[in-house]
Design an enzyme around this catalytic site. Structure first.
Site, PDB file in Angstrom:
ATOM      1  N   HIS A 118       3.476  -6.788  11.379  1.00 50.02           N
ATOM      2  CA  HIS A 118       3.175  -6.750   9.948  1.00 50.02           C
ATOM      3  C   HIS A 118       4.354  -7.223   9.097  1.00 50.02           C
ATOM      4  O   HIS A 118       4.168  -7.600   7.946  1.00 50.02           O
ATOM      5  CB  HIS A 118       2.766  -5.324   9.553  1.00 50.02           C
ATOM      6  CG  HIS A 118       2.086  -5.233   8.227  1.00 50.02           C
ATOM      7  ND1 HIS A 118       1.001  -6.019   7.884  1.00 50.02           N
ATOM      8  CD2 HIS A 118       2.341  -4.457   7.136  1.00 50.02           C
ATOM      9  CE1 HIS A 118       0.607  -5.727   6.647  1.00 50.02           C
ATOM     10  NE2 HIS A 118       1.399  -4.788   6.181  1.00 50.02           N
ATOM     11  N   TYR A 150       0.832  -1.204   0.000  1.00 47.60           N
ATOM     12  CA  TYR A 150       0.000   0.000   0.000  1.00 47.60           C
ATOM     13  C   TYR A 150       0.864   1.251   0.000  1.00 47.60           C
ATOM     14  O   TYR A 150       1.778   1.404   0.819  1.00 47.60           O
ATOM     15  CB  TYR A 150      -0.893  -0.020   1.239  1.00 47.60           C
ATOM     16  CG  TYR A 150      -1.972   1.027   1.269  1.00 47.60           C
ATOM     17  CD1 TYR A 150      -3.116   0.896   0.506  1.00 47.60           C
ATOM     18  CD2 TYR A 150      -1.862   2.138   2.105  1.00 47.60           C
ATOM     19  CE1 TYR A 150      -4.138   1.838   0.555  1.00 47.60           C
ATOM     20  CE2 TYR A 150      -2.865   3.088   2.166  1.00 47.60           C
ATOM     21  CZ  TYR A 150      -4.005   2.938   1.385  1.00 47.60           C
ATOM     22  OH  TYR A 150      -5.005   3.875   1.443  1.00 47.60           O
ATOM     23  N   SER A 200       0.927  -7.771   2.264  1.00 49.05           N
ATOM     24  CA  SER A 200       0.059  -6.678   2.670  1.00 49.05           C
ATOM     25  C   SER A 200      -0.939  -6.379   1.549  1.00 49.05           C
ATOM     26  O   SER A 200      -1.686  -7.257   1.142  1.00 49.05           O
ATOM     27  CB  SER A 200       0.897  -5.464   3.062  1.00 49.05           C
ATOM     28  OG  SER A 200       0.112  -4.489   3.699  1.00 49.05           O
ATOM     29  N   ASP A 243       0.205  -8.595  14.208  1.00 52.27           N
ATOM     30  CA  ASP A 243       0.031  -7.647  13.107  1.00 52.27           C
ATOM     31  C   ASP A 243      -1.192  -6.776  13.380  1.00 52.27           C
ATOM     32  O   ASP A 243      -2.326  -7.252  13.353  1.00 52.27           O
ATOM     33  CB  ASP A 243      -0.142  -8.426  11.795  1.00 52.27           C
ATOM     34  CG  ASP A 243      -0.145  -7.519  10.573  1.00 52.27           C
ATOM     35  OD1 ASP A 243      -0.259  -6.291  10.733  1.00 52.27           O
ATOM     36  OD2 ASP A 243      -0.034  -8.057   9.457  1.00 52.27           O
TER      37      ASP A 243
END
Length: 328
Positions: free
Chosen positions: A308, A92, A187, A273
């Site tokens: 993450h 992202y 992600s 996460d």
């Protein structure tokens, strides 16, 4: 950050019901059919990266609405036989960056296509080169909320379509064995790889790490981090827009794509996460291929003390071994 989601034994059994729209398949068939009207490739020319062991091309292919989408295509230098392909999707806010940034898969002997993220690239990394000419619908500045009130307008409808078209593009490139094509991402990239697995029935493999857009409603209740926080922030201002937003997001739900997948799948998740809560990844893994009639090989790797970043390079080492074994 301490563990904040379900305990691991519950994650391993987590199969939540989701509010899947009745026209989910119709919506995506129509979207992809419109994008398939033209041949995927537009152009490709070699670039000098300064690397002697890797050959790279600057590729443009047609994505959503025929829009030009940029990508880096790389192969091991001097290898002429057709190679299995890995299509990689970035995270992202990141664009395709510079061609020498992502060398793992090409150094493992694969043809490698790294797709640019339309309308992204300005949050971190080294930029992107693909505008999003359709980003005019109501919504916030971040990609997660662009067009949030209508699934036809949402940014991820366009980006997911680009991802599917990236697979068609790599299969049209010279020196690629199109019958062996894997989708890879972390992600946001993991969410895109999962969507591709649900929309491309002859995909060879999907390698999905910390996927965004999985268990979206639960994630909005658990975290204000990252893209989910952008959605929540939008709804703090646009009170009463929740139902329209939830309807839009239901067409982007990774669990729905997972249910339709056919390809063998390798998942990774950090149990701490807070950006992409682990219950979303486990829900997708537990419901993977339940509608497709397939019984693919699948496995998930959990990292109890990681967030993450998940298993990071340790996990990539496992991905390399898994894909090599699968293709052999």
């Amino acid at each position: 950050m301490p563990a904040f989601d379900l305990p691991l034994p519950e994650l391993e059994q987590h199969r939540p019901d989701i509010e899947e729209p009745e026209d989910f398949d119709v919506f995506w068939r129509a979207t992809l059919k419109a994008a398939e009207q033209a041949e995927p490739l537009v152009s490709g020319h070699p670039v000098d990266t300064g690397l002697r062991l890797t050959e790279t091309w600057d590729v443009t292919f047609r994505g959503f609405a025929g829009d030009a989408v940029r990508a880096w295509f790389s192969r091991p230098a001097g290898v002429r036989e057709p190679l299995p392909a890995v299509v990689e999707f970035a995270g992202y806010g990141r664009g395709r960056g510079l061609p020498h940034e992502r060398l793992t898969w090409v150094n493992a002997g694969y043809a490698h296509l790294l797709m640019d993220n339309r309308g992204q690239g300005d949050q971190y990394g080294n930029g992107g080169d693909t505008p999003d000419p359709h980003a005019t619908a109501p919504g916030g500045p971040g990609p997660a909320v662009r067009g949030l009130l209508d699934p036809h307008d949402h940014h991820y409808r366009r980006l997911i379509t680009d991802a599917v078209r990236a697979v068609a593009a790599v299969r049209a490139l010279p020196g690629v064995d199109g019958s062996r094509t894997a989708a890879v991402g972390n992600s946001q990239g993991g969410g895109l790889a999962l969507a591709v697995a649900g929309l491309v029935p002859d995909l060879t493999a999907a390698l999905i790490t910390a996927p965004l857009l999985c268990g979206i409603r639960r994630a909005l209740d658990l975290t204000d981090a990252g893209p989910y926080g952008e959605i929540a922030a939008y709804l703090t201002v646009h009170r009463g827009a929740e139902q329209a937003a939830y309807r839009t997001l239901s067409y982007l739900e990774g669990i729905s794509f997972a249910r339709r997948a056919h390809a063998p799948a390798h998942f990774g998740v950090g149990l701490r996460d807070t950006v992409c809560p682990p219950s979303g990844a486990y829900a997708a893994w537990n419901r993977y291929a339940e509608l497709s009639g397939a019984d693919p090989r699948k496995e998930i790797h959990a990292y109890p003390f990681n967030g993450h970043e998940g298993g990071d390079a340790y996990h990539v080492r496992g991905q390399l071994a898994w894909l090599r074994d699968l293709l052999s």
